[in-house]
Design a protein around this motif. Sequence first.
Motif, PDB file in Angstrom:
ATOM      1  N   VAL A   1     -55.810 -26.093 -53.598  1.00  0.00           N
ATOM      2  CA  VAL A   1     -54.853 -26.284 -52.490  1.00  0.00           C
ATOM      3  C   VAL A   1     -55.329 -27.302 -51.458  1.00  0.00           C
ATOM      4  CG1 VAL A   1     -53.668 -24.065 -52.510  1.00  0.00           C
ATOM      5  CG2 VAL A   1     -55.847 -24.261 -51.303  1.00  0.00           C
ATOM      6  N   SER A   2     -56.645 -27.521 -51.374  1.00  0.00           N
ATOM      7  CA  SER A   2     -57.122 -28.425 -50.321  1.00  0.00           C
ATOM      8  C   SER A   2     -57.521 -29.798 -50.863  1.00  0.00           C
ATOM      9  CB  SER A   2     -58.319 -27.794 -49.599  1.00  0.00           C
ATOM     10  OG  SER A   2     -59.387 -27.631 -50.500  1.00  0.00           O
ATOM     11  N   ILE A   3     -57.086 -30.111 -52.083  1.00  0.00           N
ATOM     12  CA  ILE A   3     -57.494 -31.416 -52.642  1.00  0.00           C
ATOM     13  C   ILE A   3     -57.011 -32.543 -51.728  1.00  0.00           C
ATOM     14  CG2 ILE A   3     -55.436 -31.745 -54.113  1.00  0.00           C
ATOM     15  CD1 ILE A   3     -57.506 -32.825 -56.247  1.00  0.00           C
ATOM     16  N   CYS A   4     -57.816 -33.588 -51.630  1.00  0.00           N
ATOM     17  CA  CYS A   4     -57.484 -34.686 -50.713  1.00  0.00           C
ATOM     18  C   CYS A   4     -56.136 -35.310 -51.082  1.00  0.00           C
ATOM     19  CB  CYS A   4     -58.565 -35.757 -50.803  1.00  0.00           C
ATOM     20  SG  CYS A   4     -58.120 -37.236 -49.874  1.00  0.00           S
ATOM     21  N   PRO A   5     -55.160 -35.261 -50.185  1.00  0.00           N
ATOM     22  CA  PRO A   5     -53.851 -35.829 -50.517  1.00  0.00           C
ATOM     23  C   PRO A   5     -53.831 -37.351 -50.418  1.00  0.00           C
ATOM     24  CG  PRO A   5     -53.812 -34.911 -48.301  1.00  0.00           C
ATOM     25  CD  PRO A   5     -55.181 -34.644 -48.844  1.00  0.00           C
TER      26      PRO A   5
ATOM     27  N   ASP B   1     -47.605 -26.640 -41.585  1.00  0.00           N
ATOM     28  CA  ASP B   1     -48.070 -28.032 -41.482  1.00  0.00           C
ATOM     29  C   ASP B   1     -48.964 -28.450 -42.650  1.00  0.00           C
ATOM     30  OD1 ASP B   1     -50.197 -26.548 -40.581  1.00  0.00           O
ATOM     31  OD2 ASP B   1     -50.404 -27.571 -38.649  1.00  0.00           O
ATOM     32  N   HIS B   2     -49.712 -27.488 -43.200  1.00  0.00           N
ATOM     33  CA  HIS B   2     -50.587 -27.835 -44.315  1.00  0.00           C
ATOM     34  C   HIS B   2     -49.765 -28.308 -45.518  1.00  0.00           C
ATOM     35  CE1 HIS B   2     -53.072 -26.662 -47.904  1.00  0.00           C
ATOM     36  NE2 HIS B   2     -53.834 -27.541 -47.292  1.00  0.00           N
ATOM     37  N   GLN B   3     -48.710 -27.554 -45.869  1.00  0.00           N
ATOM     38  CA  GLN B   3     -47.839 -27.969 -46.984  1.00  0.00           C
ATOM     39  C   GLN B   3     -47.164 -29.287 -46.645  1.00  0.00           C
ATOM     40  OE1 GLN B   3     -48.127 -24.974 -45.728  1.00  0.00           O
ATOM     41  NE2 GLN B   3     -47.298 -23.347 -47.029  1.00  0.00           N
TER      42      GLN B   3
ATOM     43  N   TRP C   1     -59.190 -39.281 -38.466  1.00  0.00           N
ATOM     44  CA  TRP C   1     -60.484 -38.842 -38.987  1.00  0.00           C
ATOM     45  C   TRP C   1     -60.417 -38.652 -40.503  1.00  0.00           C
ATOM     46  CZ3 TRP C   1     -65.291 -38.819 -37.686  1.00  0.00           C
ATOM     47  CH2 TRP C   1     -66.181 -38.107 -38.482  1.00  0.00           C
ATOM     48  N   ALA C   2     -59.391 -37.921 -40.957  1.00  0.00           N
ATOM     49  CA  ALA C   2     -59.284 -37.625 -42.397  1.00  0.00           C
ATOM     50  C   ALA C   2     -59.132 -38.917 -43.198  1.00  0.00           C
ATOM     51  CB  ALA C   2     -58.096 -36.712 -42.659  1.00  0.00           C
ATOM     52  N   SER C   3     -58.375 -39.867 -42.653  1.00  0.00           N
ATOM     53  CA  SER C   3     -58.071 -41.056 -43.460  1.00  0.00           C
ATOM     54  C   SER C   3     -59.138 -42.146 -43.363  1.00  0.00           C
ATOM     55  CB  SER C   3     -56.697 -41.627 -43.070  1.00  0.00           C
ATOM     56  OG  SER C   3     -56.674 -41.991 -41.715  1.00  0.00           O
TER      57      SER C   3
ATOM     58  N   ILE D   1     -48.287 -31.766 -44.835  1.00  0.00           N
ATOM     59  CA  ILE D   1     -49.208 -32.911 -45.021  1.00  0.00           C
ATOM     60  C   ILE D   1     -49.231 -33.307 -46.496  1.00  0.00           C
ATOM     61  CG2 ILE D   1     -51.640 -33.619 -44.932  1.00  0.00           C
ATOM     62  CD1 ILE D   1     -51.920 -31.801 -42.446  1.00  0.00           C
ATOM     63  N   HIS D   2     -49.239 -32.292 -47.360  1.00  0.00           N
ATOM     64  CA  HIS D   2     -49.287 -32.596 -48.791  1.00  0.00           C
ATOM     65  C   HIS D   2     -47.964 -33.195 -49.281  1.00  0.00           C
ATOM     66  CE1 HIS D   2     -53.314 -31.193 -50.050  1.00  0.00           C
ATOM     67  NE2 HIS D   2     -53.252 -30.619 -48.849  1.00  0.00           N
ATOM     68  N   SER D   3     -46.821 -32.695 -48.752  1.00  0.00           N
ATOM     69  CA  SER D   3     -45.570 -33.320 -49.242  1.00  0.00           C
ATOM     70  C   SER D   3     -45.421 -34.736 -48.686  1.00  0.00           C
ATOM     71  CB  SER D   3     -44.309 -32.483 -48.976  1.00  0.00           C
ATOM     72  OG  SER D   3     -44.475 -31.633 -47.907  1.00  0.00           O
TER      73      SER D   3
HETATM   74  C1  HEM Z   1     -63.351 -41.992 -50.163  1.00  0.00           C
HETATM   75  C2  HEM Z   1     -62.367 -41.531 -49.433  1.00  0.00           C
HETATM   76  C3  HEM Z   1     -62.019 -40.078 -49.267  1.00  0.00           C
HETATM   77  C4  HEM Z   1     -62.697 -38.953 -49.659  1.00  0.00           C
HETATM   78  C5  HEM Z   1     -64.034 -38.866 -50.398  1.00  0.00           C
HETATM   79  C6  HEM Z   1     -61.903 -37.823 -49.232  1.00  0.00           C
HETATM   80  C7  HEM Z   1     -62.248 -36.501 -49.457  1.00  0.00           C
HETATM   81  C8  HEM Z   1     -61.517 -35.419 -49.007  1.00  0.00           C
HETATM   82  C9  HEM Z   1     -61.836 -34.035 -49.269  1.00  0.00           C
HETATM   83  C10 HEM Z   1     -63.030 -33.560 -50.063  1.00  0.00           C
HETATM   84  C11 HEM Z   1     -60.895 -33.277 -48.672  1.00  0.00           C
HETATM   85  C12 HEM Z   1     -60.756 -31.760 -48.747  1.00  0.00           C
HETATM   86  C13 HEM Z   1     -61.533 -31.067 -47.705  1.00  0.00           C
HETATM   87  C14 HEM Z   1     -61.450 -29.565 -47.849  1.00  0.00           C
HETATM   88  O1  HEM Z   1     -61.383 -29.008 -48.952  1.00  0.00           O
HETATM   89  O2  HEM Z   1     -61.500 -28.941 -46.807  1.00  0.00           O
HETATM   90  C15 HEM Z   1     -59.982 -34.176 -48.013  1.00  0.00           C
HETATM   91  C16 HEM Z   1     -58.906 -33.762 -47.259  1.00  0.00           C
HETATM   92  C17 HEM Z   1     -57.991 -34.609 -46.706  1.00  0.00           C
HETATM   93  N1  HEM Z   1     -57.931 -35.979 -46.876  1.00  0.00           N
HETATM   94 FE1  HEM Z   1     -59.260 -37.106 -47.860  1.00  0.00          FE
HETATM   95  N2  HEM Z   1     -60.778 -38.280 -48.604  1.00  0.00           N
HETATM   96  C18 HEM Z   1     -60.802 -39.652 -48.614  1.00  0.00           C
HETATM   97  C19 HEM Z   1     -59.833 -40.502 -48.101  1.00  0.00           C
HETATM   98  C20 HEM Z   1     -58.647 -40.101 -47.542  1.00  0.00           C
HETATM   99  C21 HEM Z   1     -57.573 -40.971 -47.127  1.00  0.00           C
HETATM  100  C22 HEM Z   1     -57.569 -42.498 -47.273  1.00  0.00           C
HETATM  101  C23 HEM Z   1     -56.604 -40.187 -46.581  1.00  0.00           C
HETATM  102  C24 HEM Z   1     -55.245 -40.539 -46.015  1.00  0.00           C
HETATM  103  C25 HEM Z   1     -54.712 -41.694 -45.975  1.00  0.00           C
HETATM  104  C26 HEM Z   1     -57.059 -38.817 -46.650  1.00  0.00           C
HETATM  105  C27 HEM Z   1     -56.376 -37.745 -46.151  1.00  0.00           C
HETATM  106  C28 HEM Z   1     -56.825 -36.438 -46.201  1.00  0.00           C
HETATM  107  C29 HEM Z   1     -56.149 -35.329 -45.551  1.00  0.00           C
HETATM  108  C30 HEM Z   1     -54.885 -35.421 -44.698  1.00  0.00           C
HETATM  109  C31 HEM Z   1     -56.889 -34.176 -45.856  1.00  0.00           C
HETATM  110  C32 HEM Z   1     -56.591 -32.742 -45.401  1.00  0.00           C
HETATM  111  C33 HEM Z   1     -55.779 -32.063 -46.468  1.00  0.00           C
HETATM  112  C34 HEM Z   1     -55.481 -30.607 -46.228  1.00  0.00           C
HETATM  113  O3  HEM Z   1     -55.456 -30.179 -45.080  1.00  0.00           O
HETATM  114  O4  HEM Z   1     -55.265 -29.897 -47.245  1.00  0.00           O
HETATM  115  N3  HEM Z   1     -58.295 -38.811 -47.250  1.00  0.00           N
HETATM  116  N4  HEM Z   1     -60.352 -35.467 -48.258  1.00  0.00           N
END
Ligand code: HEM
Length: 501
Positions: free
Chosen positions: A437-441, A119-121, A281-283, A123-125
């Motif tokens: 690998v965990s950069i925000c997608p 699921d992690h890959q 939450w993430a978005s 989410i990124h694709s």
């Molecule tokens: C200012 C806005 C945002 C910031 C500062 C931010 C920052 C981050 C950071 C630092 C991570 C990585 C966390 C880690 O290394 O564990 C992350 C993961 C993630 N972000 Fe963002 N994010 C933002 C907005 C968004 C938006 C708008 C979306 C989607 C529409 C999003 C979707 C995700 C997802 C799905 C992950 C998890 C990725 C994974 O599991 O590898 N983020 N975000």
Amino acid sequence: MVLWGPVLGTLLVVIVGYLCLPGLLRRRKPQEPPLDKGTMPWLGHAMAFRKNMFEFLKCMRDKHGDVFTVQLGGQYFTFVMDPLSFGPILKDAQRKLDFVQYAKELVLKVFGYQSVQGDHQMIHSASTKHLMGHGLEDLNEVMLDSLSLIILGPQGQSLGASCWREDCLFHFCYSILFKAGYLSLFRYTKGKEQDLLQAEELFTKFRKFDLLFPRFVYSLLGPLEWLEVGRLQRLFHKMLSVNDNEEKGNMSNWLCYMLQFLREQGVSPAMQDKFNFMMLWASQGNTGPTSFWALLFLLKHPEAMRAVREEATQVLGEVRLQANKSFVLKLSALQRTPVLDSVMEETLRLRASPTLLRVVHEDYTLKMASGQEYLFRHGDVVALFPYLSVHMDPDIHPEPTTFKYNRFLNPNGSRKVDFYKAGKKIHHYTMPWGAGVSICPGRFLALSEMKLFILLMVTHFDLELVDPDTPIPPVDPQRWGFGTTQPTHDVRFRYRLHPAE
Ligand code: HEM
């Protein structure tokens, strides 16, 4: 009955012994980083860390230097504070550092989501396909519509109507960005009034959860707060239920793609609801707070506000709102705003504070930029906190606590990407989105929607602080390490929409 006392006592001693013994026995081995177990058995430095991570890590760095291992609640974390040595950790060519394992445990606890293979890959694709390139262009259109709906209402602005309104800036930004993001990604229907009501209700609950979030992650909630979190989690699962939403409206392609994958893996609808909650939450947890800080910095720095407005006029022309119409904005202009880009990058440098974590699943040797080698122990966690080690490094960013709107601009007005530490060019000169690998997608969508919102605010509104001398509020220390920080208190401002034609 009488026997229960000694039995329970013995059990307690066994449990405490089991938890504390490994910590008591642990010694620093040759080549390992300095080890600081703290004075409390098992807990180690957990209390100081949870109270104010930034200050705690500053003290530890002063005491031990650029690499050190600390005990936090029975787990050992090795912090690497030299950004010139981040490369090998983020690339992980040895394949000995694992992001997914840690993330799986966290999302199970916080969202109730049980991760499945791949699921992690996925989410990124999904994000590469739908939150970048053409997918992003489509979403920008939807986002502009959602912002119009929320800011102007379903009927748009009526002719000439315009008056000053007062509000709290953090709440204002968070509520608009949350609702626009939610409607664009999770629920885009033709029933605008109903959508608005639902988004509003969801935001109220989201904020309650958000306020409890840091202490929830650290397991510091009181019994009533635990109950409240459980209640809120169930409510989110219900409000974001896949069954309901499939009937009621259209989800974004991004979400559809991901849910389709989960269905194909045999994930139950109830678990898909939990996945939706995690994605909400993430978005939506960071865009509102980041937009707040950006607008506040602009309000406190008139020269920056002027530069952003001038640039907006150059790329958009004179914008006028038509009576009873939505906002109109040339979306291609989002690609031509180096000044606003620099404002966003500077805001994220000053206020985004993620923690990057990787579990060491085999003993690992890190060769630092200095040439020194350190051994990281199997089972420990490697942690990066770029806010302190990069964003606030005066060598990389002179006067690091000062907001400089043009810090990321070259003298010719183009984007500045050359930054140096100790005379060496540094690749990761800011890391608000994490890295590797965990950069925000969702980073491209995040930037687009925040920029859209700010462009609308500075081009269509008069904006001012109620008290222009009000200082910028400090960061709530509990939120260090959790993405974009939040202020300890809100700031009052007033705004007036320019009259429609
Ligand atoms: C200012 C806005 C945002 C910031 C500062 C931010 C920052 C981050 C950071 C630092 C991570 C990585 C966390 C880690 O290394 O564990 C992350 C993961 C993630 N972000 Fe963002 N994010 C933002 C907005 C968004 C938006 C708008 C979306 C989607 C529409 C999003 C979707 C995700 C997802 C799905 C992950 C998890 C990725 C994974 O599991 O590898 N983020 N975000």
